[in-house]
Design a protein around this motif. Structure first.
Motif, mmCIF file in Angstrom:
data_model
loop_
_atom_site.group_PDB
_atom_site.id
_atom_site.type_symbol
_atom_site.label_atom_id
_atom_site.label_comp_id
_atom_site.label_asym_id
_atom_site.label_seq_id
_atom_site.Cartn_x
_atom_site.Cartn_y
_atom_site.Cartn_z
ATOM 1 N N ASN A 263 44.472 34.782 38.447
ATOM 2 C CA ASN A 263 45.187 36.060 38.646
ATOM 3 C C ASN A 263 44.814 37.074 37.577
ATOM 4 O O ASN A 263 44.900 38.285 37.803
ATOM 5 N N TYR A 264 44.410 36.587 36.425
ATOM 6 C CA TYR A 264 43.993 37.465 35.330
ATOM 7 C C TYR A 264 42.824 38.363 35.750
ATOM 8 O O TYR A 264 42.677 39.486 35.267
ATOM 9 N N HIS A 265 41.989 37.870 36.674
ATOM 10 C CA HIS A 265 40.802 38.608 37.096
ATOM 11 C C HIS A 265 41.033 39.456 38.355
ATOM 12 O O HIS A 265 40.104 40.080 38.858
ATOM 13 N N SER A 266 42.258 39.472 38.863
ATOM 14 C CA SER A 266 42.534 40.125 40.147
ATOM 15 C C SER A 266 42.112 41.590 40.180
ATOM 16 O O SER A 266 41.509 42.060 41.166
ATOM 17 N N LYS A 267 42.413 42.332 39.131
ATOM 18 C CA LYS A 267 42.071 43.753 39.105
ATOM 19 C C LYS A 267 40.564 43.953 39.179
ATOM 20 O O LYS A 267 40.070 44.812 39.936
ATOM 21 N N GLU A 268 39.822 43.152 38.400
ATOM 22 C CA GLU A 268 38.356 43.260 38.421
ATOM 23 C C GLU A 268 37.801 42.901 39.792
ATOM 24 O O GLU A 268 36.859 43.540 40.287
ATOM 25 N N ILE A 269 38.370 41.865 40.400
ATOM 26 C CA ILE A 269 37.902 41.434 41.718
ATOM 27 C C ILE A 269 38.085 42.550 42.741
ATOM 28 O O ILE A 269 37.189 42.835 43.547
ATOM 29 N N SER A 270 39.249 43.198 42.692
ATOM 30 C CA SER A 270 39.510 44.309 43.628
ATOM 31 C C SER A 270 38.520 45.440 43.419
ATOM 32 O O SER A 270 38.006 46.036 44.379
ATOM 33 N N GLU A 271 38.222 45.740 42.148
ATOM 34 C CA GLU A 271 37.303 46.838 41.833
ATOM 35 C C GLU A 271 35.890 46.546 42.328
ATOM 36 O O GLU A 271 35.248 47.412 42.960
ATOM 37 N N ILE A 272 35.396 45.332 42.062
ATOM 38 C CA ILE A 272 34.024 45.035 42.468
ATOM 39 C C ILE A 272 33.903 44.904 43.982
ATOM 40 O O ILE A 272 32.893 45.303 44.587
ATOM 41 N N ASN A 273 34.951 44.381 44.634
ATOM 42 C CA ASN A 273 34.918 44.290 46.093
ATOM 43 C C ASN A 273 34.889 45.674 46.734
ATOM 44 O O ASN A 273 34.232 45.884 47.766
ATOM 45 N N LYS A 274 35.584 46.632 46.124
ATOM 46 C CA LYS A 274 35.556 48.012 46.637
ATOM 47 C C LYS A 274 34.176 48.618 46.443
ATOM 48 O O LYS A 274 33.643 49.334 47.314
ATOM 49 N N ILE A 275 33.542 48.328 45.294
ATOM 50 C CA ILE A 275 32.190 48.839 45.041
ATOM 51 C C ILE A 275 31.223 48.282 46.081
ATOM 52 O O ILE A 275 30.400 49.018 46.640
ATOM 53 N N PHE A 276 31.310 46.968 46.337
ATOM 54 C CA PHE A 276 30.449 46.359 47.363
ATOM 55 C C PHE A 276 30.680 47.017 48.730
ATOM 56 O O PHE A 276 29.738 47.314 49.474
ATOM 57 N N SER A 277 31.944 47.262 49.049
ATOM 58 C CA SER A 277 32.277 47.870 50.344
ATOM 59 C C SER A 277 31.713 49.283 50.443
ATOM 60 O O SER A 277 31.153 49.678 51.474
ATOM 61 N N ASP A 278 31.865 50.070 49.349
ATOM 62 C CA ASP A 278 31.350 51.450 49.344
ATOM 63 C C ASP A 278 29.836 51.478 49.498
ATOM 64 O O ASP A 278 29.272 52.447 50.029
ATOM 65 N N LEU A 279 29.164 50.428 49.031
ATOM 66 C CA LEU A 279 27.702 50.355 49.127
ATOM 67 C C LEU A 279 27.250 49.657 50.406
ATOM 68 O O LEU A 279 26.034 49.446 50.605
ATOM 69 N N ASN A 280 28.216 49.288 51.234
ATOM 70 C CA ASN A 280 27.906 48.575 52.466
ATOM 71 C C ASN A 280 27.145 47.272 52.203
ATOM 72 O O ASN A 280 26.242 46.894 52.949
ATOM 73 N N ILE A 281 27.507 46.618 51.126
ATOM 74 C CA ILE A 281 26.930 45.311 50.792
ATOM 75 C C ILE A 281 27.925 44.239 51.215
ATOM 76 O O ILE A 281 29.078 44.264 50.804
ATOM 77 N N SER A 282 27.490 43.331 52.051
ATOM 78 C CA SER A 282 28.401 42.324 52.608
ATOM 79 C C SER A 282 28.614 41.151 51.652
ATOM 80 O O SER A 282 28.265 40.006 51.931
ATOM 81 N N ILE A 283 29.150 41.487 50.491
ATOM 82 C CA ILE A 283 29.528 40.481 49.496
ATOM 83 C C ILE A 283 30.984 40.713 49.144
ATOM 84 O O ILE A 283 31.413 41.856 48.958
ATOM 85 N N SER A 284 31.747 39.625 49.052
ATOM 86 C CA SER A 284 33.154 39.732 48.679
ATOM 87 C C SER A 284 33.501 38.599 47.719
ATOM 88 O O SER A 284 33.211 37.435 48.002
ATOM 89 N N ILE A 285 34.069 38.944 46.585
ATOM 90 C CA ILE A 285 34.466 37.938 45.597
ATOM 91 C C ILE A 285 35.854 37.435 45.934
ATOM 92 O O ILE A 285 36.776 38.222 46.179
ATOM 93 N N ASP A 286 36.002 36.124 45.971
ATOM 94 C CA ASP A 286 37.282 35.501 46.344
ATOM 95 C C ASP A 286 37.859 34.751 45.156
ATOM 96 O O ASP A 286 37.218 33.865 44.592
ATOM 97 N N LYS A 287 39.063 35.108 44.761
ATOM 98 C CA LYS A 287 39.710 34.483 43.594
ATOM 99 C C LYS A 287 39.925 32.981 43.782
ATOM 100 O O LYS A 287 39.921 32.216 42.801
ATOM 101 N N ASP A 288 40.130 32.546 45.005
ATOM 102 C CA ASP A 288 40.460 31.144 45.270
ATOM 103 C C ASP A 288 39.228 30.277 45.526
ATOM 104 O O ASP A 288 39.334 29.119 45.930
ATOM 105 N N LYS A 289 38.068 30.813 45.289
ATOM 106 C CA LYS A 289 36.826 30.080 45.506
ATOM 107 C C LYS A 289 36.166 29.725 44.172
ATOM 108 O O LYS A 289 36.241 30.498 43.217
ATOM 109 N N GLN A 290 35.541 28.573 44.103
ATOM 110 C CA GLN A 290 34.818 28.205 42.874
ATOM 111 C C GLN A 290 33.349 28.548 43.050
ATOM 112 O O GLN A 290 32.752 28.262 44.075
ATOM 113 N N TYR A 291 32.760 29.181 42.030
ATOM 114 C CA TYR A 291 31.382 29.635 42.118
ATOM 115 C C TYR A 291 30.481 28.811 41.200
ATOM 116 O O TYR A 291 30.886 28.283 40.200
#
Length: 291
Positions: A263-291
């Motif tokens: 949850n500590y990273h939630s704000k950053e995740i929202s920001e980067i997901n919006k950037i990806f969306s604005d660039l029409n890049i089909s990438i989405s970061i999911d907090k509940d996923k392990q990378y």
């Protein structure tokens, strides 16, 4: 301490530095070259009686008042010189115990005053030696109870690592090389945890964390078919370290075990997901996923 009669000497001496040293003294007392009556009793008989007496003393509110009566009772089963050896063992065991009985010191004073010094002298050197077993917990439940009170998982891990190292060193006894190796391993673990505990946010409070930056780069590489399925993890981490200016070892350690966001990273995740969306890049970061 709770006494349970044992039938195998290894039950006393295995992983127990203090008992191992007492055992060596008992073996020397069996040696006919010593200018005293050699010990004929099997050492396990001595250990069983000694630990039985230790438990008896610890249960007493004033154990010092029971020394003479327990000596008399022991003399019904053992010869006088054997009784002296048993009580010398009792003295050493109680000396290094962490008994909650505040009167054990008085008991020790009484025991030493009545034990034949001819036999006590062979155990006295043990009292002057540094024994790592002195500070070791007596049971796993005792260790776990202490560990469970530590909320920070890294600190709890170091607590267990320290206990494990001290048990290994007690087992190694005189093996100095093994003890040095154990200490080096513990130091390396501390260094790794120190790296992992470095505050991620540096400079501007809006700077993104290393974990989120790493995930973003890894996801972009995956999209380019150049991710972990195609390239060595060390090379990917070198790229992340180069682009982010962050510590390579920290990045690699996190990536190797799998990066987990909170949850500590939630704000950053929202920001980067919006950037990806604005660039029409089909990438989405999911907090509940392990990378």
């Amino acid at each position: 301490m709770k006494f349970t009669k044992k039938y195998d000497i290894d039950e006393y001496i295995e992983n127990n530095e203090l008992n191992s040293r007492i055992y060596k003294v008992l073996l020397s007392l069996q040696n006919n070259d010593i200018d005293i009556i050699p010990l004929r009793r099997n050492p396990i008989e001595i250990f069983n009686q000694a630990y039985y007496l230790c438990e008896s003393f610890e249960k007493e509110k004033h154990p010092e008042t029971k020394v003479q009566s327990l000596i008399s009772k022991t003399q019904e089963l053992f010869l006088d010189y054997e009784t002296a050896i048993v009580f010398a063992c009792v003295y050493v065991i109680l000396y290094f115990s962490d008994s909650p009985n505040s009167h054990i010191d008085f008991c020790l004073h009484k025991i030493k005053s009545v034990v034949d010094p001819l036999y006590f002298q062979y155990f006295e050197p043990l009292l002057k030696e540094e024994l790592s077993i002195q500070s070791l917990p007596k049971s796993f439940n005792q260790i776990k109870k202490q560990a469970d009170e530590i909320s920070d998982l890294n600190t709890r891990e170091m607590f267990y690592a320290d206990i494990l190292t001290r048990f290994k060193q007690a087992k190694a006894k005189g093996n100095i090389m093994q003890q040095i190796e154990d200490e080096l391993a513990l130091i390396q673990r501390e260094k790794n945890l120190s790296v992992n505990n470095v505050v991620e946010i540096d400079g501007d409070k809006n700077t993104s964390t290393t974990k989120v930056r790493s995930v973003v780069i890894m996801e972009m590489l995956r999209k380019m078919q150049s991710g972990k399925a195609y390239n060595d993890l060390t090379k990917i981490c070198k790229l992340i370290a180069f682009l982010t200016g962050r510590n390579y070892d920290k990045i690699y350690n996190e990536a190797q075990k799998g990066i987990t966001l909170t949850n500590y990273h939630s704000k950053e995740i929202s920001e980067i997901n919006k950037i990806f969306s604005d660039l029409n890049i089909s990438i989405s970061i999911d907090k509940d996923k392990q990378y």
